[in-house]
Design a protein around this motif. Sequence first.
Motif, PDB file in Angstrom:
ATOM      1  N   SER A  41       0.856  -1.183   0.000  1.00  0.00           N
ATOM      2  CA  SER A  41       0.000   0.000   0.000  1.00  0.00           C
ATOM      3  C   SER A  41       0.890   1.231   0.000  1.00  0.00           C
ATOM      4  O   SER A  41       1.972   1.225   0.578  1.00  0.00           O
ATOM      5  CB  SER A  41      -0.919   0.015   1.219  1.00  0.00           C
ATOM      6  OG  SER A  41      -0.162   0.096   2.406  1.00  0.00           O
ATOM      7  N   ALA A  42       0.434   2.258  -0.679  1.00  0.00           N
ATOM      8  CA  ALA A  42       1.184   3.512  -0.741  1.00  0.00           C
ATOM      9  C   ALA A  42       0.205   4.672  -0.796  1.00  0.00           C
ATOM     10  O   ALA A  42      -0.764   4.644  -1.557  1.00  0.00           O
ATOM     11  CB  ALA A  42       2.090   3.542  -1.963  1.00  0.00           C
ATOM     12  N   THR A  43       0.464   5.685   0.030  1.00  0.00           N
ATOM     13  CA  THR A  43      -0.323   6.911   0.026  1.00  0.00           C
ATOM     14  C   THR A  43       0.630   8.084   0.038  1.00  0.00           C
ATOM     15  O   THR A  43       1.608   8.070   0.792  1.00  0.00           O
ATOM     16  CB  THR A  43      -1.255   6.985   1.263  1.00  0.00           C
ATOM     17  OG1 THR A  43      -2.105   5.845   1.264  1.00  0.00           O
ATOM     18  CG2 THR A  43      -2.101   8.241   1.248  1.00  0.00           C
ATOM     19  N   GLN A  44       0.345   9.066  -0.781  1.00  0.00           N
ATOM     20  CA  GLN A  44       1.162  10.268  -0.810  1.00  0.00           C
ATOM     21  C   GLN A  44       0.247  11.470  -0.934  1.00  0.00           C
ATOM     22  O   GLN A  44      -0.651  11.485  -1.770  1.00  0.00           O
ATOM     23  CB  GLN A  44       2.151  10.238  -1.961  1.00  0.00           C
ATOM     24  CG  GLN A  44       3.093  11.416  -1.966  1.00  0.00           C
ATOM     25  CD  GLN A  44       4.273  11.210  -2.894  1.00  0.00           C
ATOM     26  OE1 GLN A  44       4.601  10.096  -3.261  1.00  0.00           O
ATOM     27  NE2 GLN A  44       4.915  12.287  -3.256  1.00  0.00           N
ATOM     28  N   ALA A  45       0.483  12.475  -0.098  1.00  0.00           N
ATOM     29  CA  ALA A  45      -0.295  13.714  -0.140  1.00  0.00           C
ATOM     30  C   ALA A  45       0.677  14.885  -0.212  1.00  0.00           C
ATOM     31  O   ALA A  45       1.721  14.866   0.431  1.00  0.00           O
ATOM     32  CB  ALA A  45      -1.169  13.831   1.101  1.00  0.00           C
ATOM     33  N   ARG A  46       0.311  15.876  -1.010  1.00  0.00           N
ATOM     34  CA  ARG A  46       1.153  17.073  -1.158  1.00  0.00           C
ATOM     35  C   ARG A  46       0.268  18.313  -1.142  1.00  0.00           C
ATOM     36  O   ARG A  46      -0.824  18.310  -1.699  1.00  0.00           O
ATOM     37  CB  ARG A  46       1.915  17.052  -2.478  1.00  0.00           C
ATOM     38  CG  ARG A  46       2.996  16.018  -2.538  1.00  0.00           C
ATOM     39  CD  ARG A  46       3.726  16.136  -3.877  1.00  0.00           C
ATOM     40  NE  ARG A  46       4.753  15.124  -3.957  1.00  0.00           N
ATOM     41  CZ  ARG A  46       6.042  15.353  -3.721  1.00  0.00           C
ATOM     42  NH1 ARG A  46       6.445  16.540  -3.396  1.00  0.00           N
ATOM     43  NH2 ARG A  46       6.911  14.378  -3.813  1.00  0.00           N
ATOM     44  N   VAL A  47       0.808  19.368  -0.533  1.00  0.00           N
ATOM     45  CA  VAL A  47       0.175  20.674  -0.544  1.00  0.00           C
ATOM     46  C   VAL A  47       1.253  21.667  -0.928  1.00  0.00           C
ATOM     47  O   VAL A  47       2.336  21.668  -0.337  1.00  0.00           O
ATOM     48  CB  VAL A  47      -0.417  21.044   0.834  1.00  0.00           C
ATOM     49  CG1 VAL A  47      -1.007  22.433   0.806  1.00  0.00           C
ATOM     50  CG2 VAL A  47      -1.445  20.027   1.271  1.00  0.00           C
ATOM     51  N   GLY A  48       0.972  22.476  -1.927  1.00  0.00           N
ATOM     52  CA  GLY A  48       1.964  23.449  -2.365  1.00  0.00           C
ATOM     53  C   GLY A  48       1.317  24.620  -3.055  1.00  0.00           C
ATOM     54  O   GLY A  48       0.091  24.778  -3.044  1.00  0.00           O
TER      55      GLY A  48
END
Length: 156
Positions: free
Chosen positions: A74-81
Amino acid sequence: MSAPREHVVGQILALGTDEVPFTFTPSADGVTGAWDYADARWVGFVSAGTIDRGYRLEVSLHEDSTYTLVDHTSATQARVGAGGASVSTSRFRGTVRSKSFSTSFAPLATDHGQAGHSFGWRFDADEMKTPVQQVLEQAGWTPRRRGFWDRLTGRG
């Protein structure tokens, strides 16, 4: 002659020492191994984000002294920019032959709860699988024969 199921379960559970990055727990079918190899959060000058990656190995022990190994990732990635926010998630069940590593830097980062200026991970599925297979083979257990589709989809 193969070793009893209880002996094999005990041997596999003993592989989860403080020197390895994964753990093993008993399950209804045999043993489950878990490795949370990436758990990072960071804040940078122009962006912030999180990464969470995990690997699970299901070891099913069958009555005929055969075993089945099924991988789950499982892989989760979140980004805010500056350009907005994004989240991506993926899951896989089947046979994994994977190695990965990463090192990144940010003004403020945490990795598995440890604060610093960098975060990263290393992962090799064989690091968990190989010792399990060695225990099973030394105990006289053999891999259960499965067709291509069963191996691909992770069915017993």
